[in-house]
Design a protein around this motif. Structure first.
Motif, PDB file in Angstrom:
ATOM      1  N   ARG A 101       5.616  -1.968  10.079  1.00  0.00           N
ATOM      2  CA  ARG A 101       6.849  -2.638   9.951  1.00  0.00           C
ATOM      3  C   ARG A 101       6.644  -3.679   8.813  1.00  0.00           C
ATOM      4  O   ARG A 101       5.585  -4.207   8.475  1.00  0.00           O
ATOM      5  N   TRP A 102       7.946  -4.150   8.154  1.00  0.00           N
ATOM      6  CA  TRP A 102       7.971  -5.248   7.331  1.00  0.00           C
ATOM      7  C   TRP A 102       8.035  -6.470   8.273  1.00  0.00           C
ATOM      8  O   TRP A 102       7.111  -7.585   8.427  1.00  0.00           O
TER       9      TRP A 102
ATOM     10  N   ALA B 196       3.575 -10.894  13.102  1.00  0.00           N
ATOM     11  CA  ALA B 196       4.211  -9.638  14.235  1.00  0.00           C
ATOM     12  C   ALA B 196       3.328  -8.429  13.286  1.00  0.00           C
ATOM     13  O   ALA B 196       2.900  -7.559  14.113  1.00  0.00           O
ATOM     14  N   ARG B 197       3.354  -8.550  12.014  1.00  0.00           N
ATOM     15  CA  ARG B 197       2.884  -7.302  11.385  1.00  0.00           C
ATOM     16  C   ARG B 197       1.381  -7.030  11.400  1.00  0.00           C
ATOM     17  O   ARG B 197       0.921  -6.202  11.719  1.00  0.00           O
TER      18      ARG B 197
ATOM     19  N   ASP C 129       2.003   3.211   3.867  1.00  0.00           N
ATOM     20  CA  ASP C 129       2.414   1.986   3.639  1.00  0.00           C
ATOM     21  C   ASP C 129       2.368   1.024   4.533  1.00  0.00           C
ATOM     22  O   ASP C 129       2.934   0.832   5.702  1.00  0.00           O
ATOM     23  N   PHE C 130       1.193   0.154   4.529  1.00  0.00           N
ATOM     24  CA  PHE C 130       0.609  -1.028   5.618  1.00  0.00           C
ATOM     25  C   PHE C 130       1.448  -2.452   5.236  1.00  0.00           C
ATOM     26  O   PHE C 130       1.236  -3.213   6.069  1.00  0.00           O
TER      27      PHE C 130
ATOM     28  N   ASP D 295       0.448  -0.118  -0.105  1.00  0.00           N
ATOM     29  CA  ASP D 295      -0.219   1.162   0.178  1.00  0.00           C
ATOM     30  C   ASP D 295      -1.600   1.152   0.391  1.00  0.00           C
ATOM     31  O   ASP D 295      -2.282   0.467  -0.695  1.00  0.00           O
ATOM     32  N   GLN D 296      -2.232   1.811   1.275  1.00  0.00           N
ATOM     33  CA  GLN D 296      -3.796   1.910   1.393  1.00  0.00           C
ATOM     34  C   GLN D 296      -4.197   3.193   1.609  1.00  0.00           C
ATOM     35  O   GLN D 296      -3.628   4.073   2.254  1.00  0.00           O
ATOM     36  N   MET D 297      -5.471   3.508   1.189  1.00  0.00           N
ATOM     37  CA  MET D 297      -6.217   4.645   1.803  1.00  0.00           C
ATOM     38  C   MET D 297      -7.477   4.220   2.042  1.00  0.00           C
ATOM     39  O   MET D 297      -8.315   3.564   1.343  1.00  0.00           O
ATOM     40  N   LEU D 298      -7.927   4.440   3.219  1.00  0.00           N
ATOM     41  CA  LEU D 298      -9.313   3.998   3.735  1.00  0.00           C
ATOM     42  C   LEU D 298      -9.902   5.308   4.595  1.00  0.00           C
ATOM     43  O   LEU D 298      -9.250   6.282   4.779  1.00  0.00           O
TER      44      LEU D 298
END
Length: 323
Positions: free
Chosen positions: A168-169, A175-176, A206-207, A247-250
């Motif tokens: 969520r935004w 809250a995020r 998309d975090f 955006d993230q990649m883990l």
């Protein structure tokens, strides 16, 4: 790629796009040796029918990778169905159901993948927040506005789970953060399951994390996830301005050698949308309109090693020697 007998305008746009793709320096993947994985938020993909040019450009971008976790696929799948034939008959897709309210934004998550390089391994599920018993009911304390999507894949000797989400935004960062902490707790618990489908997890999507020093990113790292070296060394962004990394990649992996030092962002925008959508054909195509044709996010990608025979044997030998 099966673009077919496209118009002169689309053909010229594809030539320009391919030059921008070349600038990303994405190494080719090798069958049973390496795999190129990406995450891409394609803005409101399916909400409003895209131009034929945009469909060809999206297919060309997707086709640079072997597996893509797509965020913001909408309930209407018609544009996705236009993209698939261009990618070719060896491409497949698995996707979640739409969340049919304003919090879920009528979105799905999907995995597009080239079956010549990677195969679906059987599991596809929407994780839910943990529940506790209250009276005769099992209830959760936390709300995930959009359900993440988990799927299992295999490439070469490398089995892994892909976990993709769109956080969520919302009205507040607090809250995020709470939502991300809950997601991280779920991922952390998954890595400890004795009967888990696989211990290797690729987490992406998309975090909406504003900065690299945010407690939101820290929450993901504290559950045991790591940022691949190729994506941690530079402060590049995945928005069109290249100054935000929402955006993230883990990853969480048994074999750290599985992750190569190749990764980055594919910048299809390159500061100017006009070479892809000329003003004489698209007079009303400003930058904002462009984001609804391609996206306001750039694909984030990384390459992994899938030939892990040596590492598996080393681990086996170590276990045997220890007991």
């Amino acid at each position: 790629m099966f673009h077919g007998n496209v118009s002169l305008e689309i053909a010229e746009g594809l030539k320009t796009l391919r030059k921008r793709i070349e600038a990303a320096k994405i190494p080719p993947s090798k069958l049973d040796e390496t795999l190129n994985i990406a995450t891409w938020n394609i803005r409101e993909f399916g909400k409003k029918r895209r131009t034929q040019a945009a469909i060809h450009y999206i297919a060309e971008i997707l086709g640079q990778f072997d597996l893509i976790g797509v965020v913001e696929l909408r309930d209407n799948l018609s544009d996705l169905q236009r993209v698939l034939p261009i990618l070719g008959p060896y491409w497949d897709v698995v996707y979640s159901d739409a969340v049919r309210d304003q919090g879920g934004n009528y979105e799905r998550i999907c995995y597009l993948f080239d079956t010549r390089a990677v195969v679906f391994n059987g599991l596809a599920a929407e994780p839910s927040p943990p529940r506790s018993k209250r009276g005769s009911e099992y209830l959760t304390d936390q709300s995930w506005w959009r359900s993440p999507y988990l799927a299992s894949f295999k490439s070469g000797n490398f089995d892994f789970l892909a976990f993709t989400t769109h956080v969520r935004w919302g009205d507040t960062e607090a809250a995020r953060l709470k939502e991300i902490e809950s997601l991280a707790a779920w991922i952390g618990a998954k890595t400890k399951e004795k009967t888990a489908e696989d211990k290797d997890i690729i987490v992406m999507g998309d975090f909406n994390i504003p900065t690299r020093d945010s407690p939101m990113l820290k929450a993901l790292l504290e559950c045991g996830l790591k940022i691949p070296t190729a994506l941690a060394k530079d402060e590049f962004g995945s928005n069109l301005a290249r100054d935000k990394r929402y955006d993230q990649m883990l990853h969480f992996t048994q074999f750290t050698e599985s992750f190569t030092n190749a990764g980055g962002v594919l910048d299809f925008y390159a500061g100017d949308h006009r070479p892809l959508f000329p003003a004489d054909t698209y007079p009303d195509m400003d930058k904002d309109a462009f984001t609804y044709q391609l996206s306001d996010h750039l694909p984030l990608w990384m390459q992994i090693n899938t030939d892990i025979d040596g590492q598996v044997l080393d681990a086996l030998i170590q276990r045997k020697r220890q007991g």
